[in-house]
Design an enzyme around this catalytic site. Structure first.
Site, mmCIF file in Angstrom:
data_model
loop_
_atom_site.group_PDB
_atom_site.id
_atom_site.type_symbol
_atom_site.label_atom_id
_atom_site.label_comp_id
_atom_site.label_asym_id
_atom_site.label_seq_id
_atom_site.Cartn_x
_atom_site.Cartn_y
_atom_site.Cartn_z
ATOM 1 N N HIS A 19 0.872 -1.189 0.000
ATOM 2 C CA HIS A 19 0.000 0.000 0.000
ATOM 3 C C HIS A 19 0.903 1.232 0.000
ATOM 4 O O HIS A 19 1.358 1.698 1.053
ATOM 5 C CB HIS A 19 -0.912 -0.038 1.230
ATOM 6 N N HIS A 21 1.433 4.914 -2.378
ATOM 7 C CA HIS A 21 1.083 5.812 -3.496
ATOM 8 C C HIS A 21 2.364 6.452 -3.985
ATOM 9 O O HIS A 21 3.016 7.175 -3.208
ATOM 10 C CB HIS A 21 0.102 6.883 -3.023
ATOM 11 N N HIS A 199 -9.505 1.312 -1.254
ATOM 12 C CA HIS A 199 -9.416 1.913 0.076
ATOM 13 C C HIS A 199 -10.837 1.871 0.657
ATOM 14 O O HIS A 199 -11.792 2.311 0.000
ATOM 15 C CB HIS A 199 -8.985 3.375 -0.006
ATOM 16 N N GLU A 202 -11.212 3.614 6.075
ATOM 17 C CA GLU A 202 -10.167 4.477 6.659
ATOM 18 C C GLU A 202 -10.895 5.565 7.454
ATOM 19 O O GLU A 202 -10.739 5.655 8.667
ATOM 20 C CB GLU A 202 -9.305 5.084 5.540
ATOM 21 N N ASP A 280 1.972 3.918 2.892
ATOM 22 C CA ASP A 280 0.952 4.801 2.296
ATOM 23 C C ASP A 280 1.567 5.975 1.517
ATOM 24 O O ASP A 280 1.687 5.902 0.290
ATOM 25 C CB ASP A 280 -0.016 5.297 3.373
ATOM 26 N N ASP A 281 1.924 7.046 2.218
ATOM 27 C CA ASP A 281 2.503 8.240 1.583
ATOM 28 C C ASP A 281 3.698 8.702 2.429
ATOM 29 O O ASP A 281 3.617 9.724 3.130
ATOM 30 C CB ASP A 281 1.451 9.359 1.503
HETATM 31 N N1 HPA Z 1 -6.489 7.461 1.500
HETATM 32 C C1 HPA Z 1 -7.160 7.875 0.427
HETATM 33 N N2 HPA Z 1 -6.565 8.378 -0.637
HETATM 34 C C2 HPA Z 1 -5.240 8.489 -0.646
HETATM 35 C C3 HPA Z 1 -4.493 8.072 0.438
HETATM 36 C C4 HPA Z 1 -5.155 7.529 1.566
HETATM 37 O O1 HPA Z 1 -4.575 7.126 2.591
HETATM 38 N N3 HPA Z 1 -3.202 8.324 0.116
HETATM 39 C C5 HPA Z 1 -3.185 8.835 -1.127
HETATM 40 N N4 HPA Z 1 -4.421 8.939 -1.595
HETATM 41 ZN ZN ZN Z 2 -3.552 4.867 0.606
#
Ligand code: HPA
Ligand code: ZN
Length: 339
Positions: A19, A21, A199, A202, A280-281
């Protein structure tokens, strides 16, 4: 294990990331460098000023900054450099396989063509295999705040590159944009042979996770934290062995959780869920994969056995073939024998 041994153990452990991006790996320094060569003026004077803006109260706060950052990516070389920088990090952290998201609409909507984006990313992924020994898969993610028609258009654009793209996903602003909005385009994607993830859970409710499973027929859920609201759902996820790609530092930064000490990782493992740890990021959330492992291991006082299980889970939940998975498992077991 004390802190020093935990860190050492995690750093050497072979693992997969599922996971991630790619636009979320754009480090502030690289953002300034690429902006400069593209003659784009950022709204921040320097790296420190930019990083001060990385304080988020929720997912949308983050997305606003993340999409603004992506605006400096213009040429194929920009996408190559972005991906290559991530892959170097991957290699340094003993991540031996990675499955990464890219968001084509973030770029095509501002006039950057699909082929520029994918050629840059894919060329770096190929070099990653050749030069770094890192294997990878590419997942094309649809932006859920946009209409389904835009996702359909993106899917059409992706068809000539089908052999480079393993699956499709769904990201961006979750609440108010349920998986059901994308039922048709996911059906079409599956028909074209793409695997599917989304996703869900969350910030959105457990209901969105149900929809992702029942309507989008996903074989993995990204995040999925809110499954714990619904015992029947948890049982179903465990029974179907649908993995969750958890992202502890992301959840902390976006205030999905208050404190990693209460992170429901062990609870989920005890309920039989196939959970994995991911970043994630990482350029925005303060850590790559090893930092996520370390912070959660410290917060929850995880044992070596539990940490090793998370690495095994990462391969089990991946899209590698069974034969490739066996190879990865034996690399983990070899490491455990010697550490
Ligand atoms: N959630 C939703 N969209 C996203 C995320 C995330 O954690 N990271 C990058 N785009
Ligand atoms: Zn994500």
């Amino acid at each position: 294990m004390n802190k020093f041994f935990t860190k050492h153990f995690i750093e050497g452990l072979p693992k997969a990331e599922l996971h991630l991006h790619i636009e979320g790996t754009l480090e502030a320094a690289l953002m300034f460098k690429i902006a400069d060569r593209n003659n784009i003026k950022l709204n921040y004077l320097n790296i420190n000023e930019l990083k001060k803006a990385y304080n988020f109260n929720n997912l949308q706060d983050f997305l606003n900054i993340y999409y603004a950052g992506a605006n400096i990516l213009i040429t194929e070389q920009d996408f190559y450099d972005l991906t290559w920088a991530y892959l170097k990090k991957v290699q340094s952290q003993n991540i031996i396989h990675t499955e990464i998201f890219f968001d084509p609409q973030t770029h095509t909507d501002r006039g950057i063509t699909f082929d520029i984006v994918i050629n840059g990313i894919y060329r770096a992924l190929e070099d990653g295999v050749q030069k770094l020994g890192v294997t990878s898969k590419l997942i094309m993610s649809f932006l859920r705040h946009l209409p389904e028609s835009s996702a359909f258009k993106t899917l059409e654009e992706a068809l000539p590159y089908k052999k480079w793209i393993s699956g499709v996903g769904l990201d961006s602003s979750e609440v108010g944009n349920p998986p059901s909005k994308f039922e048709q385009v996911f059906a079409r994607a599956r028909k074209e042979g793409f695997l599917t993830v989304a996703h869900a859970g969350e910030e959105g409710p457990a209901e969105y996770i149900w929809e992702a499973i029942d309507l989008l027929k996903v074989n993995r859920i990204d995040h999925g934290n809110n499954c714990l609201e619904d015992d029947v759902l948890v049982e179903r996820l465990a029974e179907l062995k649908i993995p969750l790609t958890l992202c502890p530092l992301s959840n902390l930064k976006l205030k999905v959780v208050k404190d990693l000490k209460n992170y429901p990782l062990v609870k989920m493992m005890e309920k039989g869920l196939l959970v994995t740890i991911n970043s994630d990021d990482p350029a925005y959330f303060g850590g790559y994969l090893n930092e996520n492992y370390l912070r959660i291991a410290e917060a929850l006082n995880l044992s070596k056995t539990q940490i090793a299980q998370l690495a095994r889970n990462s391969f089990k939940a991946s899209w590698l073939s069974e034969k490739e998975k066996e190879k990865m498992f034996s690399r983990v077991e070899l490491y455990l024998k010697n550490n």
